[in-house]
Each structure stands twice: as C-alpha cells, then as structure tokens.
Scaffold this motif. Structure first.
Motif, short mmCIF file in Angstrom:
data_model
loop_
_atom_site.label_atom_id
_atom_site.label_comp_id
_atom_site.label_asym_id
_atom_site.label_seq_id
_atom_site.Cartn_x
_atom_site.Cartn_y
_atom_site.Cartn_z
N MET A 1 4.90 -23.13 17.33
CA MET A 1 4.25 -21.93 16.82
C MET A 1 5.19 -20.75 16.98
SD MET A 1 0.65 -20.31 17.98
CE MET A 1 0.43 -18.58 17.88
N SER A 2 5.25 -19.90 15.96
CA SER A 2 6.12 -18.73 15.99
C SER A 2 5.52 -17.66 16.87
CB SER A 2 6.27 -18.20 14.56
OG SER A 2 7.00 -17.00 14.56
N ASP A 3 6.38 -16.92 17.55
CA ASP A 3 5.88 -15.82 18.37
C ASP A 3 5.99 -14.49 17.64
OD1 ASP A 3 8.59 -15.50 18.48
OD2 ASP A 3 8.66 -15.11 20.63
N GLU A 4 6.19 -14.55 16.32
CA GLU A 4 6.27 -13.36 15.49
C GLU A 4 4.98 -13.15 14.71
OE1 GLU A 4 11.00 -13.88 14.37
OE2 GLU A 4 9.51 -13.94 12.78
N TYR A 5 4.73 -11.90 14.38
CA TYR A 5 3.62 -11.57 13.50
C TYR A 5 4.07 -10.43 12.60
CZ TYR A 5 -0.92 -10.17 11.76
OH TYR A 5 -1.96 -9.86 10.93
N HIS A 6 4.00 -10.64 11.30
CA HIS A 6 4.43 -9.65 10.32
C HIS A 6 3.25 -9.28 9.44
CE1 HIS A 6 8.79 -10.31 11.02
NE2 HIS A 6 8.37 -11.51 11.38
N ILE A 7 3.13 -7.99 9.18
CA ILE A 7 2.15 -7.51 8.21
C ILE A 7 2.84 -6.48 7.34
CG2 ILE A 7 1.18 -5.78 9.77
CD1 ILE A 7 -1.55 -6.40 8.30
N SER A 8 2.65 -6.61 6.05
CA SER A 8 3.29 -5.72 5.09
C SER A 8 2.27 -5.31 4.04
CB SER A 8 4.44 -6.44 4.38
OG SER A 8 5.42 -6.80 5.30
N SER A 9 2.59 -4.20 3.38
CA SER A 9 1.80 -3.82 2.21
C SER A 9 2.76 -3.66 1.05
CB SER A 9 1.02 -2.52 2.46
OG SER A 9 1.90 -1.45 2.69
N ALA A 10 2.23 -3.86 -0.13
CA ALA A 10 3.06 -3.78 -1.33
C ALA A 10 2.22 -3.23 -2.47
CB ALA A 10 3.58 -5.17 -1.70
N VAL A 11 2.93 -2.67 -3.44
CA VAL A 11 2.29 -2.24 -4.68
C VAL A 11 2.86 -3.11 -5.79
CG1 VAL A 11 2.02 -0.37 -6.36
CG2 VAL A 11 1.95 0.13 -3.91
N VAL A 12 1.95 -3.73 -6.51
CA VAL A 12 2.32 -4.59 -7.63
C VAL A 12 1.95 -3.85 -8.91
CG1 VAL A 12 1.87 -6.81 -8.77
CG2 VAL A 12 1.87 -6.66 -6.25
N LEU A 13 2.90 -3.75 -9.82
CA LEU A 13 2.64 -3.13 -11.11
C LEU A 13 2.61 -4.22 -12.16
CD1 LEU A 13 2.31 -0.54 -12.79
CD2 LEU A 13 4.80 -0.47 -13.00
N CYS A 14 1.53 -4.25 -12.93
CA CYS A 14 1.40 -5.28 -13.95
C CYS A 14 0.94 -4.65 -15.27
CB CYS A 14 0.43 -6.37 -13.51
SG CYS A 14 -1.29 -5.86 -13.42
N LYS A 15 0.93 -5.47 -16.30
CA LYS A 15 0.42 -5.01 -17.59
C LYS A 15 -1.07 -4.71 -17.42
CE LYS A 15 3.76 -7.84 -20.02
NZ LYS A 15 3.98 -9.03 -20.86
N PRO A 16 -1.50 -3.51 -17.80
CA PRO A 16 -2.90 -3.11 -17.56
C PRO A 16 -3.94 -4.07 -18.13
CG PRO A 16 -1.61 -1.21 -18.19
CD PRO A 16 -0.72 -2.41 -18.36
N ASP A 17 -3.66 -4.65 -19.28
CA ASP A 17 -4.63 -5.56 -19.89
C ASP A 17 -4.69 -6.92 -19.20
OD1 ASP A 17 -2.04 -6.07 -20.91
OD2 ASP A 17 -2.86 -7.07 -22.68
N LYS A 18 -3.80 -7.16 -18.25
CA LYS A 18 -3.75 -8.44 -17.53
C LYS A 18 -4.09 -8.27 -16.05
CE LYS A 18 -2.09 -10.80 -21.03
NZ LYS A 18 -2.77 -11.91 -21.66
N ILE A 19 -4.62 -7.12 -15.65
CA ILE A 19 -4.81 -6.84 -14.23
C ILE A 19 -5.74 -7.83 -13.55
CG2 ILE A 19 -6.65 -5.11 -14.48
CD1 ILE A 19 -5.05 -3.54 -12.24
N GLN A 20 -6.84 -8.20 -14.18
CA GLN A 20 -7.76 -9.16 -13.56
C GLN A 20 -7.12 -10.54 -13.40
OE1 GLN A 20 -10.52 -8.44 -12.01
NE2 GLN A 20 -10.37 -6.31 -12.62
N GLN A 21 -6.32 -10.92 -14.37
CA GLN A 21 -5.59 -12.20 -14.29
C GLN A 21 -4.62 -12.18 -13.11
OE1 GLN A 21 -3.42 -13.27 -17.88
NE2 GLN A 21 -1.83 -14.24 -16.65
#
Length: 86
Positions: A1-21
């Motif tokens: 088991m790893s003794d590391e813990y990583h948490i990140s946040s990101a912003v994803v930009l996609c085609k607006p008409d495909k956002i739900q997909q």
C-alpha cells in the motif's frame, strides 16, 4: 500500500453541445468527481489517487476524449497517508 495521498482539481473545457457526454465519460474514471459545470463547456473535477503518476495520466486521458478541448490542472495537494490530519 502506498503511503502517499494526492488530491487535485482540474478544469476541463469541452465542446458545449457535448458537455453531458463528457461528464458521463469522466464519471467512468476511477477517483474522479465532477463538482460543477457551465453551459459554455467548462467542467470542474477533483482527482484523488495514491500516486502522483495517476493524476498526470488521468488528466492526459481526459484530454484525449473526442469532445474535450483541454484538461488543465488547477490545484494539487500531496500528503503522506501516515500523517495525522487535524
């Protein structure tokens, strides 16, 4: 088991008409959670993992989705899993 813990946040930009997909596709990734989105195609996600490499590879995999224009890291926190959280 790893003794590391990583948490990140990101912003994803996609085609607006495909956002739900794209949101549905992101939901299939382990350790990811969608926290919000707007109609212009921006999606805010968090990524949790016990390895830094998984954060990077997950962002790369998201960027490869057909309707995604970019996937950008906003925040990254690293903690030792053995550290006590106050």
């Amino acid at each position: 088991m790893s003794d590391e813990y990583h948490i990140s946040s990101a912003v994803v930009l996609c085609k607006p008409d495909k956002i739900q997909q794209v949101i549905a596709q992101i939901g299939e990734f382990a350790g990811l959670e969608v926290h919000g989105f707007n109609p212009e195609g921006k999606i805010v996600v968090s990524i949790e993992s016990n390895k830094r490499h998984n954060i990077v590879s997950t962002l790369e995999d998201i960027a490869k989705l057909d309707a995604v224009l970019s996937s950008n890291l906003v925040f990254h926190q690293f903690e030792s899993a053995s550290e006590e959280v106050s």
